[in-house]
Write a protein that holds these residues in place. Sequence first.
Motif, PDB file in Angstrom:
ATOM      1  N   ILE A  85       0.835  -1.201   0.000  1.00 57.41           N
ATOM      2  CA  ILE A  85       0.000   0.000   0.000  1.00 57.41           C
ATOM      3  C   ILE A  85       0.869   1.250   0.000  1.00 57.41           C
ATOM      4  O   ILE A  85       0.636   2.190  -0.776  1.00 57.41           O
ATOM      5  N   GLU A  86       1.879   1.269   0.858  1.00 55.89           N
ATOM      6  CA  GLU A  86       2.758   2.433   0.936  1.00 55.89           C
ATOM      7  C   GLU A  86       3.497   2.639  -0.382  1.00 55.89           C
ATOM      8  O   GLU A  86       3.654   3.774  -0.849  1.00 55.89           O
ATOM      9  N   PHE A  89       1.093   4.321  -3.100  1.00 50.79           N
ATOM     10  CA  PHE A  89       0.915   5.768  -2.992  1.00 50.79           C
ATOM     11  C   PHE A  89       2.204   6.519  -3.318  1.00 50.79           C
ATOM     12  O   PHE A  89       2.178   7.557  -3.996  1.00 50.79           O
ATOM     13  N   THR A  90       3.335   5.992  -2.857  1.00 47.17           N
ATOM     14  CA  THR A  90       4.616   6.654  -3.121  1.00 47.17           C
ATOM     15  C   THR A  90       4.963   6.629  -4.599  1.00 47.17           C
ATOM     16  O   THR A  90       5.305   7.661  -5.197  1.00 47.17           O
ATOM     17  N   GLU A  91       4.854   5.459  -5.214  1.00 49.83           N
ATOM     18  CA  GLU A  91       5.227   5.332  -6.623  1.00 49.83           C
ATOM     19  C   GLU A  91       4.282   6.090  -7.542  1.00 49.83           C
ATOM     20  O   GLU A  91       4.689   6.553  -8.614  1.00 49.83           O
ATOM     21  N   GLN A  92       3.023   6.249  -7.128  1.00 47.49           N
ATOM     22  CA  GLN A  92       2.059   6.993  -7.947  1.00 47.49           C
ATOM     23  C   GLN A  92       2.062   8.487  -7.629  1.00 47.49           C
ATOM     24  O   GLN A  92       1.322   9.253  -8.246  1.00 47.49           O
ATOM     25  N   GLY A  93       2.882   8.886  -6.677  1.00 46.45           N
ATOM     26  CA  GLY A  93       2.986  10.308  -6.333  1.00 46.45           C
ATOM     27  C   GLY A  93       1.712  10.871  -5.723  1.00 46.45           C
ATOM     28  O   GLY A  93       1.386  12.040  -5.935  1.00 46.45           O
ATOM     29  N   VAL A  94       1.002  10.036  -4.954  1.00 52.41           N
ATOM     30  CA  VAL A  94      -0.268  10.449  -4.361  1.00 52.41           C
ATOM     31  C   VAL A  94      -0.077  10.660  -2.858  1.00 52.41           C
ATOM     32  O   VAL A  94       0.338   9.739  -2.140  1.00 52.41           O
ATOM     33  N   PHE A 109      -5.698   3.708   4.438  1.00 45.88           N
ATOM     34  CA  PHE A 109      -4.812   4.641   3.740  1.00 45.88           C
ATOM     35  C   PHE A 109      -5.662   5.281   2.642  1.00 45.88           C
ATOM     36  O   PHE A 109      -6.264   4.575   1.832  1.00 45.88           O
ATOM     37  N   GLN A 110      -5.702   6.613   2.590  1.00 45.80           N
ATOM     38  CA  GLN A 110      -6.528   7.239   1.560  1.00 45.80           C
ATOM     39  C   GLN A 110      -5.908   8.516   1.040  1.00 45.80           C
ATOM     40  O   GLN A 110      -5.185   9.225   1.754  1.00 45.80           O
ATOM     41  N   SER A 111      -6.179   8.789  -0.234  1.00 39.37           N
ATOM     42  CA  SER A 111      -5.709  10.018  -0.866  1.00 39.37           C
ATOM     43  C   SER A 111      -6.442  11.208  -0.274  1.00 39.37           C
ATOM     44  O   SER A 111      -7.504  11.071   0.338  1.00 39.37           O
ATOM     45  N   GLU A 112      -5.885  12.396  -0.473  1.00 43.21           N
ATOM     46  CA  GLU A 112      -6.487  13.599   0.100  1.00 43.21           C
ATOM     47  C   GLU A 112      -7.891  13.845  -0.430  1.00 43.21           C
ATOM     48  O   GLU A 112      -8.752  14.363   0.277  1.00 43.21           O
ATOM     49  N   ASP A 113      -8.142  13.463  -1.688  1.00 40.79           N
ATOM     50  CA  ASP A 113      -9.480  13.662  -2.260  1.00 40.79           C
ATOM     51  C   ASP A 113     -10.398  12.468  -1.989  1.00 40.79           C
ATOM     52  O   ASP A 113     -11.549  12.458  -2.437  1.00 40.79           O
TER      53      ASP A 113
END
Length: 233
Positions: A85-86, A89-94, A109-113
């Motif tokens: 999961i980490e 998000f890191t590799e996708q720049g999110v 774990f969730q994106s800001e949007d």
Amino acid sequence: MADDNVDPRFTVMQPDDWVTEWNDGKIGFHKTCIHPLLEKNLDKMIDGRENIKIFFPLCGKALDMKWLADKGHTVVGVEAAQQGIEEFFTEQGVTYTTEDAPACNGKLFQSEDTKLRIYCCDFYSFSRDVEGQFDGVWDRGALVAINRQDHRKYTGIIKTLMAPGCRQLLSTVIYDETKYNGPPHYVSDEQVRKLYGDTCSVEQLCEEDAFEEEHKEWNLSALSERIYLIKPK
């Protein structure tokens, strides 16, 4: 309950075993591109709808998740390995936040949007109480990864997560199981229809050659991938 007694021919994996696979970098199941058969059959799952909620069981760090979120959909995944999961998000720049998810004894774990949400937990702890139901499901590498004796338990959960208009795309792999014990496990057409046919319609959309050089290490000379469209009746 498990479907059958454990067959000693087949590898049995526990959630911690998958975590170890991630820690050891043994993630040959991860695709470094958008899955071509998802692209090919995406319209069958989306069905002209906008901003739908799509479920990714045993999601890993699939690039398909961000691809669908970028199209305006909400994507929810479940994954036992926090490392995966980490890395996603890191590799996708999110940019993401984390919080406890007591409803599934895990962490969210969730994106800001909030368009991308991944729960780190045992899949069998996940239920509709956590996220409600879904408009779409992309099962690539989940049904074929879980232990064979847990197929009915797994699909039982998936069926409760499917909203009345849900459209699931299911990927299975076909090979000579006398030469390789999995995972990924061989799941026959008959098995798919037995697992889902009681409450869903099952349509095979395509079967394509998916043999790669690495499959020679599994003592295989051929392997194909099938895509099914599964809808509640």
